[in-house]
Design an enzyme around this catalytic site. Structure first.
Site, PDB file in Angstrom:
ATOM      1  N   SER A  33      28.710  86.437  88.252  1.00 52.04           N
ATOM      2  CA  SER A  33      29.891  85.625  88.555  1.00 52.04           C
ATOM      3  C   SER A  33      29.590  84.162  88.309  1.00 52.04           C
ATOM      4  CB  SER A  33      30.282  85.825  90.025  1.00 52.04           C
ATOM      5  OG  SER A  33      31.221  84.849  90.448  1.00 52.04           O
ATOM      6  N   TYR A  48      28.000  86.676  98.986  1.00 51.79           N
ATOM      7  CA  TYR A  48      28.429  87.154  97.662  1.00 51.79           C
ATOM      8  C   TYR A  48      27.763  86.338  96.563  1.00 51.79           C
ATOM      9  CZ  TYR A  48      31.636  87.846  93.689  1.00 51.79           C
ATOM     10  OH  TYR A  48      32.174  88.098  92.449  1.00 51.79           O
TER      11      TYR A  48
END
Length: 293
Positions: free
Chosen positions: A185, A198
């Protein structure tokens, strides 16, 4: 400017407020529906007769990847948690491309389930050449003090432990020319104050990709990753409050959220012979963010 680009721009800049009460989210409940059917994509046989495992392949980026791979000639094994309607929809789209697709439901944070995914794939198709590690979860917390042990462990199990489990299970079946593609990401590079755990897993995925690439390169197995920016997937309304969803993607240079169909071609490239001189690298479909990673 093409009509397709104009469609992406309109849809990505005009997302209404909404929220889902469960994770993982459901694509069937999103409005507008993400563009994840690869309707304008035309394959050219780049993955002819290959078999790909796609975790999190029921919806969002995973669905687009599965369909794009099918259009390129691959049969698909989709692993997902419990989004059965979404997964069935993806299976139908893959089969419309003339390819075979199997669905395997369970928790990729469980090492035994990861072994089951590979076992069912090989018993069905008799070989496997591509692994896409795409499953993920995220949970918003204002402070590190709000992240309890259960959340921390579950996020790491789903997002990064699963990749270790999947690679260990599939590696004995991979031959020279095989491809492993991991979804990281943009948060691995720029951080996210409200997605601390995350983001940490996504940073771990970058290091995992680079290190595994070095370990497997002499076997002729290429390991790369994709680091999407703000993409309109079920994870978004399942994570953020309605106001945040309504503004999703507007803080990138392109001023809009991306669609899964805009990300999937990165995976096709990394799965094919086109990336014959690339391993240990990360592609960045992120709406124009410069992250120098």
């Amino acid at each position: 400017m093409t009509n397709e680009t104009e469609k992406y721009e309109k849809k990505g800049s005009d997302i209404p407020k909404q929220q889902q009460s469960r994770q993982p989210g459901l694509q069937t409940e999103m409005h507008p529906q993400p563009d994840s059917g690869m309707a304008e994509y035309h394959g050219s046989g780049k993955l002819e007769s290959k078999v790909a495992i796609v975790t999190g392949g029921d919806s969002g980026i995973g669905r687009s990847v599965a369909i794009a791979f099918a259009k390129e000639g691959a049969d698909i094994a989709i692993a997902y948690l419990d989004e059965h309607e979404d997964a069935q929809r993806t299976k139908e789209e893959v089969e419309k491309c003339g390819r075979k697709c199997i669905l395997i439901a369970g928790d990729v944070g469980d090492e035994k389930f990861c072994a089951e995914i590979v076992e069912k794939t090989v018993s069905t198709f008799h070989h496997v050449e591509i692994l896409v590690n795409n499953s993920a979860e995220q949970h918003v917390q204002e402070s590190i003090l709000d992240i309890d042990k259960a959340q921390l462990e579950k996020t790491f199990r789903t997002n990064i432990f699963s990749m270790f489990h999947m690679v260990k299970a599939v590696l004995p079946h991979l031959k020279k020319g095989a491809r492993i593609i991991n979804t990281t990401s943009v948060t691995a590079y720029k951080g996210s104050p409200h997605l601390l755990d995350y983001s940490a897993t996504k940073g771990a995925i970058v290091a995992f990709t680079r290190s595994l690439s070095l370990q497997l390169i002499e076997q002729g197995i290429h390991v790369n990753a994709v680091a999407p920016g703000p993409i309109w997937t079920p994870l978004i309304p399942a994570t953020f409050p309605p106001d945040k969803v309504g503004d999703f993607g507007k803080n990138v240079p392109m001023k809009r959220a991306g669609q899964p169909d805009e990300v999937a071609p990165c995976y096709v490239f990394l799965a094919s012979q086109d990336c014959s001189y690339m391993s240990g690298q990360v592609l960045h479909p992120n709406g124009g963010n410069i992250i120098n990673g």
